[in-house]
Design a protein around this motif. Sequence first.
Motif, short mmCIF file in Angstrom:
data_model
loop_
_atom_site.label_atom_id
_atom_site.label_comp_id
_atom_site.label_asym_id
_atom_site.label_seq_id
_atom_site.Cartn_x
_atom_site.Cartn_y
_atom_site.Cartn_z
N TYR A 280 0.81 -1.23 0.00
CA TYR A 280 0.00 0.00 0.00
C TYR A 280 0.85 1.28 0.00
O TYR A 280 0.32 2.37 -0.15
N GLY A 281 2.15 1.11 0.20
CA GLY A 281 3.03 2.27 0.40
C GLY A 281 2.96 3.34 -0.67
O GLY A 281 3.06 4.53 -0.38
N ALA A 282 2.78 2.92 -1.93
CA ALA A 282 2.77 3.88 -3.02
C ALA A 282 1.43 4.64 -3.11
O ALA A 282 1.35 5.67 -3.77
N LEU A 283 0.40 4.11 -2.44
CA LEU A 283 -0.94 4.69 -2.58
C LEU A 283 -1.35 5.58 -1.42
O LEU A 283 -2.25 6.41 -1.56
N VAL A 284 -0.74 5.39 -0.26
CA VAL A 284 -1.20 6.10 0.93
C VAL A 284 -0.13 7.07 1.44
O VAL A 284 1.04 6.98 1.07
N ASP A 285 -0.58 7.97 2.31
CA ASP A 285 0.33 8.99 2.87
C ASP A 285 0.92 8.56 4.20
O ASP A 285 1.82 9.23 4.72
N GLY A 286 0.37 7.50 4.78
CA GLY A 286 0.88 7.06 6.08
C GLY A 286 0.16 5.80 6.54
O GLY A 286 -0.80 5.34 5.92
N PHE A 287 0.66 5.24 7.64
CA PHE A 287 0.08 4.02 8.22
C PHE A 287 -0.23 4.22 9.69
O PHE A 287 0.40 5.04 10.36
N VAL A 288 -1.21 3.46 10.18
CA VAL A 288 -1.54 3.43 11.61
C VAL A 288 -1.34 2.00 12.08
O VAL A 288 -2.04 1.09 11.62
N ALA A 289 -0.38 1.77 12.96
CA ALA A 289 -0.10 0.45 13.49
C ALA A 289 -0.96 0.25 14.73
O ALA A 289 -0.75 0.91 15.75
N ASP A 290 -1.94 -0.65 14.64
CA ASP A 290 -2.92 -0.81 15.72
C ASP A 290 -2.95 -2.24 16.23
O ASP A 290 -2.37 -3.15 15.63
N SER A 291 -3.68 -2.43 17.33
CA SER A 291 -3.84 -3.76 17.91
C SER A 291 -5.14 -4.39 17.42
O SER A 291 -6.08 -3.69 17.04
N PHE A 292 -5.19 -5.71 17.48
CA PHE A 292 -6.39 -6.46 17.14
C PHE A 292 -6.75 -7.31 18.35
O PHE A 292 -5.88 -7.88 18.99
#
Length: 223
Positions: A127-139
């Motif tokens: 997804y790196g080329a499509l988005v401006d950032g990531f949110v690392a969350d818990s499940f």
Amino acid sequence: MGHPAVRVKICGVRRAEDAQMAAELGADAIGVLVGQKHPSGDFISAKQAAAVLQVLPESVCGVLVSHLEDADALLELVDQVQPKALQIHSPMALGGVSTIRRARPDLLLHKAVHVGSADALAAITSYGALVDGFVADSFNPATGQVGGTGLTHDWRLTAELARSTPRPLWLAGGLTPQNVAEAIAQVQPYGVDVNSGVKGNDEFKNLQRLQAFIRSARSGTSS
């Protein structure tokens, strides 16, 4: 050593007065949850979310957080809520994310990844080329919650994710005024994202906890 550059996002905001309070205390972003697929008590209607984001000053980023996987349905929500950023909190296919990117090039796009799942690194790569950032969350497998779990994850894994992407990575999942400084020291994220850790007994955002969280995140020391 402090980490003054770390951004702070207050998520799951349900009332305009809570958004204003967080903004006045120095939050960089406010998240509203609309479009629910998984258990959470923080979801509100598109109309309520728009009203919450409307009160924000220009300097604070309003973020629409959604579980919806259908790109067209999500674009409809974006039109109704009018956020500056969209957090895709679903396993939306690359084609869907690409559709949103083309339709709203002005919109900041963030993709949630769930730390500990085998595909977190793969998601960041694809997804790196499509988005401006990531949110690392818990499940939380026990409840099916994919955010607002109050659970931390393995920050060593998150630190690896942060190092492996040139995109900004926001750290979420079980953060509190007590542990956010340690989390920042370990992960070195672009920003931190909190929901349940700043709630009061009434389930709304709590002034003292917001103050303590933002202070800890900015100073790099625990409250």
